[in-house]
Design an enzyme around this catalytic site. Structure first.
Site, short mmCIF file in Angstrom:
data_model
loop_
_atom_site.label_atom_id
_atom_site.label_comp_id
_atom_site.label_asym_id
_atom_site.label_seq_id
_atom_site.Cartn_x
_atom_site.Cartn_y
_atom_site.Cartn_z
N ALA A 144 0.85 -1.20 0.00
CA ALA A 144 0.00 0.00 0.00
C ALA A 144 0.87 1.25 0.00
CB ALA A 144 -0.90 0.00 1.22
N ASP A 145 0.70 2.09 -1.02
CA ASP A 145 1.42 3.36 -1.04
C ASP A 145 0.63 4.39 -0.23
OD1 ASP A 145 -0.67 4.21 -2.65
OD2 ASP A 145 0.50 4.16 -4.50
N SER A 146 1.18 5.60 -0.14
CA SER A 146 0.53 6.60 0.72
C SER A 146 -0.87 6.97 0.23
CB SER A 146 1.41 7.84 0.87
OG SER A 146 1.76 8.34 -0.40
N ALA B 9 -2.98 5.00 -1.38
CA ALA B 9 -3.85 3.86 -1.04
C ALA B 9 -4.19 3.89 0.45
CB ALA B 9 -3.17 2.55 -1.42
#
Length: 83
Positions: free
Chosen positions: A37-39, A41
């Site tokens: 999960a990126d920021s 997301a």
């Protein structure tokens, strides 16, 4: 709400928002490393949690939250505070 019940609901949100398999969402799972999960997301994930649980999570309270279990603790404390 019981912790297991909250984890199941959190898992549903993670599957929907982060596009991960349900078994990947454990209390020890790390958002970035394990759930990819990126920021952006994570922001969507928090917004979905707020809607699902009818809570508000200020951004500063998210500092240091890197694992699903920590997010669950935060949700549980918000639910307890609003009960």
């Amino acid at each position: 709400m019981e912790r297991d019940e909250a984890l199941a609901a959190l898992r549903e949100v993670a599957v929907e928002v982060l596009s991960v398999e349900p078994d990947a969402v454990t209390e020890d799972a790390r958002f970035k490393e394990d759930l990819d999960a990126d920021s952006l997301a994570l922001i969507e994930f928090v917004m979905a949690l707020e809607e699902k649980f009818d809570i508000s999570v200020p951004e500063e309270e998210l500092d240091g939250v890197t694992k699903v279990g920590q997010a669950l603790d935060l949700v549980m404390s918000k639910l307890a505070a609003s009960a």
